[in-house]
Design an enzyme around this catalytic site. Structure first.
Site, short mmCIF file in Angstrom:
data_model
loop_
_atom_site.label_atom_id
_atom_site.label_comp_id
_atom_site.label_asym_id
_atom_site.label_seq_id
_atom_site.Cartn_x
_atom_site.Cartn_y
_atom_site.Cartn_z
N ARG A 74 38.96 48.63 42.16
CA ARG A 74 39.51 47.60 43.27
C ARG A 74 40.47 47.36 42.79
NH1 ARG A 74 37.20 42.87 45.16
NH2 ARG A 74 37.57 42.73 47.99
N HIS A 104 43.47 47.14 46.50
CA HIS A 104 44.07 46.46 46.84
C HIS A 104 45.49 45.97 46.51
CE1 HIS A 104 39.90 43.97 48.03
NE2 HIS A 104 40.15 45.21 47.75
N ASN A 164 41.21 39.30 49.40
CA ASN A 164 40.81 38.98 48.06
C ASN A 164 40.27 37.82 47.26
OD1 ASN A 164 42.17 41.00 48.07
ND2 ASN A 164 44.22 40.09 47.92
N HIS A 197 32.95 52.98 45.40
CA HIS A 197 31.49 52.28 45.77
C HIS A 197 30.63 52.79 45.22
CE1 HIS A 197 33.77 49.93 49.19
NE2 HIS A 197 34.36 50.15 48.10
#
Length: 352
Positions: A83, A87, A115, A214
């Protein structure tokens, strides 16, 4: 007409230089990784898998050794590091801006809504960086460490590997505004997801594929509470939620409070990288709204890929690898006049 020995020596030298140039510089674009070591780079990004072949050949082994220990202690860490790569790349490119702490002239992306109290793995990146600095000082960038950690975490969780282009430099800036604007929120519609991915040069296929990340990890109650209690502003749950799944989520995520309670994104195998994420979506057991709309958002192409990946794990793995390479090449800083190789991933070098 004769030739002098000096002329013949000069001619031989030129010929040898030309031959070596052909051998060392095949292809369309050449850069140097440190003094005297050439490599063939991607024509658009300047990245290549062999970037550290001569300057830090043990880089990936060091990354993997740290990851194995970290994931053994905390199996969720693999998803957190994957992840982290997402990001990072979705905000001013894959440049490790997400790692910068607040300072006199940096407003950290860690404080952005997607975040804050959510993004993890910074200490693992620090540990990798510390070991790489001991082995190869001022050589491996934090941006490349994030990319290597994402690949390693995927592989160690049972997922695919891929040939990873390297050579990113680290940014000297961060963008809190960009993090708030560009990272897809968990309540996104399919139209919003498509638009945010397109902003990064990623298409609907990449959206369907990269969402498969995911298949490992968890989400906080605050990110799916709306689906349980007020999906359409009518104080009713999302009607696409499978009923028994809804009741199980209700126990984890109460109407009031419990915002930091967590639930697996993939109930069947939350720490194994596989295609059960897509099978869960087909069974109306996608956790986030942004998961379920891949099927219910009325985009036939995306929904078709969800069905294909649920049926064919090898196809998902193949597409995921390709989309990860594509995402990892979003606006990298390369060359000698862009970015830097930070000594500490939390601070720009000028801060030392």
């Amino acid at each position: 007409m004769g030739f002098s020995d000096g002329y013949l020596l000069s001619l031989t030298t030129v010929s040898l230089f030309f031959s070596l140039s052909i051998a060392f510089f095949p292809g369309y674009d050449t850069h140097f990784m440190g003094p005297g070591f050439p490599y063939e780079a991607h024509p658009l990004t300047g990245l290549c898998p062999e970037y550290y072949q001569f300057t830090c050949p043990q880089a990936d082994k060091i990354v993997i050794s740290v990851l194995k220990e970290a994931i053994a202690k905390d199996p969720r860490m693999a998803a957190s590091l994957l992840r982290l790569h997402f990001h990072d790349c979705f905000v001013q490119g894959c440049d490790a801006s997400v790692l910068l702490d607040d300072s006199h002239y940096i407003v950290s992306e860690k404080n952005a809504k997607p975040n804050k109290n959510s993004l993890r793995g910074f200490e693992v990146i620090d540990q990798i960086k510390e070991q790489l600095e001991e082995a190869c000082p001022s050589t491996v960038s934090c941006a490349d460490i994030i990319a290597l950690a994402a690949r390693g975490s995927t592989v160690l969780s049972g997922g695919p590997t891929w040939e990873l282009p390297l050579g990113r430099k680290d940014s000297k800036t961060a963008s809190l505004k960009g993090a708030n604007a560009n990272i897809p929120p968990p309540n996104s519609t399919i139209q919003n997801l498509i638009a945010l991915f397109a902003r990064q040069g990623l298409d609907q296929g990449d959206l369907a594929t990269l969402s498969g990340g995911h298949t490992i990890g968890v989400a906080r109650c605050v990110n799916f509470k709306q689906r349980l209690y007020n999906q359409n502003g009518d104080k009713k749950p999302d009607e696409t939620l499978e009923r028994s799944f809804y009741y199980s989520l209700e126990r984890v995520c109460p109407r009031t409070g419990g915002d930091n309670n967590i639930s697996p994104l993939d109930y069947a195998s939350p720490v194994k990288f596989d295609n059960y994420y897509y099978k869960s979506i087909l069974a109306q057991r996608g956790l986030l709204n942004s998961d379920e709309v891949l099927l219910t958002g009325k985009d036939q192409f995306v929904a078709g890929l969800v069905k294909s990946y649920a049926e064919d794990e090898a196809l998902f793995f193949d597409h995921f690898s390709k989309s990860m390479v594509k995402m990892g090449q979003i606006n990298p800083l390369t060359g000698y006049n862009q970015g830097e190789v930070r000594k500490n991933c939390r601070r720009v070098n000028d801060a030392f």
